[in-house]
Design a protein around this motif. Structure first.
Motif, short mmCIF file in Angstrom:
data_model
loop_
_atom_site.label_atom_id
_atom_site.label_comp_id
_atom_site.label_asym_id
_atom_site.label_seq_id
_atom_site.Cartn_x
_atom_site.Cartn_y
_atom_site.Cartn_z
N VAL A 151 0.83 -1.21 0.00
CA VAL A 151 0.00 0.00 0.00
C VAL A 151 0.87 1.26 0.00
O VAL A 151 0.74 2.14 -0.86
CB VAL A 151 -0.97 0.01 1.21
N LEU A 152 1.79 1.32 0.96
CA LEU A 152 2.64 2.51 1.08
C LEU A 152 3.54 2.67 -0.15
O LEU A 152 3.71 3.78 -0.67
CB LEU A 152 3.47 2.42 2.36
N GLY A 153 4.09 1.57 -0.64
CA GLY A 153 4.98 1.63 -1.81
C GLY A 153 4.26 2.13 -3.05
O GLY A 153 4.79 2.95 -3.80
N THR A 154 3.03 1.64 -3.26
CA THR A 154 2.25 2.10 -4.41
C THR A 154 1.92 3.58 -4.26
O THR A 154 2.00 4.35 -5.22
CB THR A 154 0.95 1.28 -4.53
N PHE A 155 1.55 3.95 -3.04
CA PHE A 155 1.24 5.36 -2.79
C PHE A 155 2.48 6.24 -3.07
O PHE A 155 2.37 7.28 -3.73
CB PHE A 155 0.77 5.53 -1.34
N LEU A 156 3.64 5.78 -2.63
CA LEU A 156 4.88 6.54 -2.88
C LEU A 156 5.15 6.64 -4.39
O LEU A 156 5.57 7.69 -4.88
CB LEU A 156 6.06 5.86 -2.19
N ALA A 157 4.89 5.55 -5.10
CA ALA A 157 5.10 5.57 -6.55
C ALA A 157 4.18 6.59 -7.21
O ALA A 157 4.56 7.30 -8.14
CB ALA A 157 4.87 4.19 -7.14
N MET A 158 2.94 6.69 -6.71
CA MET A 158 2.01 7.69 -7.24
C MET A 158 2.56 9.10 -7.00
O MET A 158 2.48 9.96 -7.86
CB MET A 158 0.63 7.55 -6.58
N LEU A 159 3.11 9.30 -5.80
CA LEU A 159 3.69 10.61 -5.50
C LEU A 159 4.86 10.90 -6.44
O LEU A 159 5.03 12.03 -6.92
CB LEU A 159 4.18 10.68 -4.05
N ARG A 160 5.65 9.87 -6.71
CA ARG A 160 6.84 10.08 -7.54
C ARG A 160 6.52 10.44 -8.98
O ARG A 160 7.38 10.94 -9.69
CB ARG A 160 7.76 8.85 -7.49
N VAL A 161 5.32 10.14 -9.44
CA VAL A 161 4.96 10.55 -10.81
C VAL A 161 3.94 11.68 -10.81
O VAL A 161 3.42 12.05 -11.85
CB VAL A 161 4.39 9.35 -11.63
N SER A 162 3.64 12.23 -9.62
CA SER A 162 2.62 13.28 -9.55
C SER A 162 3.13 14.56 -10.20
O SER A 162 4.33 14.79 -10.30
CB SER A 162 2.24 13.54 -8.09
N PRO A 163 2.19 15.39 -10.69
CA PRO A 163 2.62 16.64 -11.31
C PRO A 163 3.08 17.69 -10.29
O PRO A 163 3.59 18.73 -10.69
CB PRO A 163 1.36 17.11 -12.07
N VAL A 164 2.90 17.42 -9.00
CA VAL A 164 3.27 18.41 -7.97
C VAL A 164 4.73 18.18 -7.54
O VAL A 164 5.04 17.15 -6.95
CB VAL A 164 2.34 18.30 -6.74
N PRO A 165 5.62 19.13 -7.80
CA PRO A 165 7.05 18.95 -7.51
C PRO A 165 7.35 18.62 -6.05
O PRO A 165 8.21 17.78 -5.77
CB PRO A 165 7.67 20.29 -7.90
N VAL A 166 6.64 19.25 -5.11
CA VAL A 166 6.91 19.00 -3.68
C VAL A 166 6.65 17.54 -3.33
O VAL A 166 7.43 16.91 -2.60
CB VAL A 166 6.01 19.90 -2.80
N SER A 193 -5.78 11.11 -10.35
CA SER A 193 -5.83 9.91 -9.51
C SER A 193 -6.71 8.83 -10.14
O SER A 193 -6.42 7.64 -10.00
CB SER A 193 -6.28 10.26 -8.09
N GLN A 194 -7.77 9.21 -10.83
CA GLN A 194 -8.59 8.21 -11.54
C GLN A 194 -7.78 7.53 -12.63
O GLN A 194 -7.88 6.32 -12.84
CB GLN A 194 -9.83 8.87 -12.17
N MET A 195 -6.99 8.34 -13.33
CA MET A 195 -6.15 7.79 -14.39
C MET A 195 -5.15 6.78 -13.81
O MET A 195 -5.01 5.67 -14.33
CB MET A 195 -5.39 8.92 -15.08
N LEU A 196 -4.51 7.16 -12.71
CA LEU A 196 -3.54 6.25 -12.10
C LEU A 196 -4.20 4.96 -11.62
O LEU A 196 -3.74 3.87 -11.93
CB LEU A 196 -2.85 6.93 -10.92
N SER A 197 -5.30 5.09 -10.90
CA SER A 197 -5.86 3.90 -10.27
C SER A 197 -6.61 3.01 -11.26
O SER A 197 -6.66 1.80 -11.06
CB SER A 197 -6.75 4.28 -9.08
N ASN A 198 -7.19 3.57 -12.31
CA ASN A 198 -7.98 2.75 -13.23
C ASN A 198 -7.22 2.29 -14.47
O ASN A 198 -7.59 1.31 -15.09
CB ASN A 198 -9.23 3.50 -13.68
N VAL A 199 -6.23 3.05 -14.87
CA VAL A 199 -5.58 2.75 -16.15
C VAL A 199 -4.08 2.44 -15.98
O VAL A 199 -3.62 1.38 -16.39
CB VAL A 199 -5.76 3.92 -17.15
N VAL A 200 -3.36 3.36 -15.35
CA VAL A 200 -1.90 3.22 -15.35
C VAL A 200 -1.41 2.16 -14.35
O VAL A 200 -0.67 1.25 -14.71
CB VAL A 200 -1.22 4.58 -15.11
#
Ligand SMILES: Nc1ncnc2c1ncn2[C@@H]1O[C@H](COP(=O)(O)OP(=O)(O)OP(=O)(O)O)[C@@H](O)[C@H]1O
Ligand SMILES: [Mg+2]
Lengths: 251, 215
Positions: B31-46, B127-134
């Motif tokens: 769970v945490l690893g997937t969440f971190l991966a989502m953060l790592r590809v997020s458009p928000v630099p911070v 987030s819909q794109m990440l969770s449903n498609v990517v």
């Protein structure tokens, strides 16, 4: 053709400039597409046709100028932009069907997730659309199991499932084997005759002659000609258009 | 054989703890690893920077040090006191999630951009794109390294023995206290681990088979 002055055009681009680094790919583009019109965009490779198409739903952000869809300026990235994109259908050269989902699930995904349509209703609508594009019997297959022409028809059905106000096509038949081009063009021609507002980047001159209300010719990021198909094909005004037509028609 | 039969209770209890420790940390780090991966590809630099820092830090720290922190340094902060077992689960989760993150991120990179563009064009949010498609496609392409990471986690649970958790790694201490044949005892521990890895390998094979059609 008369258009009521008060209704906003479906697409309005004014003074649009777009750069890729130092490359000026859209130069002061002015374009209005009234509701119900079918506009074909022609032009040599690299003239900015795809970029033009992609700026309209902000897959490419622009550097200056304004773009409005149905009277609404494009919002910047976020929920509002997502809402606008839901109303703008797009069909890509490479189909881009969701590889891990069955055909019917591809068509249902956005209605369920974005429009919050119930699954049963979305499935019913999806099957109707698949019927319309002639793929209903393949509904449970995966994209990789379909031919290119079939995949592209599914992609059109997927876009239509959102009830878009306007449809953008970026060379929808360029990646297809020749024998599959017509089946996709037939679906598009039907859509055009039903009154859908369409912006179509294509090299299919037959489609332009038959289905387009208007032809835009682009070269080097500029809209060089804007005329009816008859005018454009029989009497192109600019040398670049003459040149382009000469090359295409001698093929 | 007698080592095993004489101490079967010890083995079962210890491996029961190992399985629990593995189970909680596996779920947690997926769970945490997937969440971190989502953060790592997020458009928000911070968010990207935060996740990158986390991964760099945790991936480059020896697991024993992460344990030391949670069992000895963290209690000094007096926030929320943790028993050895939950503390070990947290340490394993934090450490393993950094690896899961990188595996999932490499999976995300294999998904063609057209998939994301088609999602955006249909009006899906990020987030819909990440969770449903990517993510579903990303995970399908990284099943083998994902399972390898989980196998590593399973074996890493033995470090908890050094921090008063009575899992499989602690069997040797008990055996040597009782003067049993340590070598034979440890051989049995190895056999148990091999047996535990089998379901993971089977899971990997069945997932790979199930998902091969859709690609
Ligand atoms: N993401 C990008 N980064 C940098 N340059 C780009 C990018 N996309 C397009 N270009 C450049 O912008 C120009 C216009 O590209 P565009 O794809 O809009 O042309 P096109 O008219 O669609 O061409 P084609 O008929 O080959 O599809 C080209 O010179 C292209 O190389
Ligand atoms: Mg193009």
């Amino acid at each position: 053709m008369t258009s009521p002055a008060q209704a906003p055009p479906m697409i309005r681009m004014a003074g649009v400039d777009k750069f890729f680094g130092p490359l000026h790919v859209l130069k002061n583009v002015e374009l209005e597409v009234p509701k119900g019109q079918v506009v074909v965009v022609l032009g040599p490779s690299g003239s900015g046709k795809s970029t033009l198409c992609r700026t309209i739903n902000r897959l490419e952000p622009i550097d200056s100028g304004t773009i409005e869809v149905d009277g609404q300026p494009l919002p910047s990235e976020g929920k509002q932009l997502a809402r606008l994109r839901a109303d703008v259908g797009m069909v890509f050269q490479s189909f881009n069907l969701f590889a891990h989902k069955s055909i019917v699930d591809n068509v249902m995904l956005a209605p369920v997730k974005v429009r919050k349509t119930s699954t049963s209703e979305a499935r019913k609508k999806a099957m109707e659309l698949l019927e319309r594009v002639g793929i209903a019997n393949q509904a449970e297959k995966f994209p990789a199991q379909l031919s290119g022409g079939q995949q592209q028809r599914v992609a059109i059905a997927r876009a239509l499932a959102m009830n878009p106000k306007v449809m953008l096509f970026d060379e929808p038949t360029s990646a297809l084997d020749p024998e599959m081009v017509q089946e996709v063009l037939d679906v598009m021609t039907t859509l055009a005759s039903e009154g859908m507002t369409m912006l179509v980047v294509t090299h299919e001159m037959g489609f332009a002659r038959k289905a387009a209300d208007r032809v835009i010719f682009m070269a080097d990021g500029e809209v060089v000609e804007d005329s009816t198909p008859t005018e454009f094909f029989s009497a192109p005004k600019s040398n670049r258009a003459k040149d382009f037509l000469g090359k295409i028609l001698t093929h | 054989m007698s080592v095993l039969t004489n101490n079967i209770d010890l083995y079962l209890r210890a491996f029961g703890t190992t399985i629990q420790l593995f189970f909680f940390s596996a779920i947690g780090s997926l769970v945490l690893g997937t969440f971190l991966a989502m953060l790592r590809v997020s458009p928000v630099p911070v968010l990207r920077a935060a996740a990158t820092t986390y991964v760099t830090l945790l991936r480059n720290t020896p697991l024993t040090l992460v344990f030391f922190f949670f069992l000895f340094a963290y209690p000094l902060l007096k926030i929320l006191q943790l028993e050895p077992f939950p503390a070990a689960a947290v340490a394993l989760t934090l450490y393993t999630s950094a690896f899961i993150c990188e595996v999932v991120r490499s999976g995300i990179n294999t998904v063609p951009v057209g998939q994301a563009e088609a999602s955006r064009a249909l009006g899906l949010t990020f987030s819909q794109m990440l969770s449903n498609v990517v993510l579903p496609q990303a995970v399908r392409s990284v099943v083998p390294p994902l399972v390898s990471t989980l196998i590593a986690l399973l074996k890493n649970t033995t470090i908890a023995a050094g921090f008063s958790v009575a899992e499989a790694g602690s069997i040797s201490y008990s055996l040597s206290e009782q003067g049993e044949d340590l070598l034979a005892g440890l051989a049995w521990v190895a056999v148990f681990f091999v047996v535990l890895v089998i379901p993971l390998t089977l899971l990997q094979r069945s997932l790979e088979k199930r998902w091969s059609v859709a690609r």
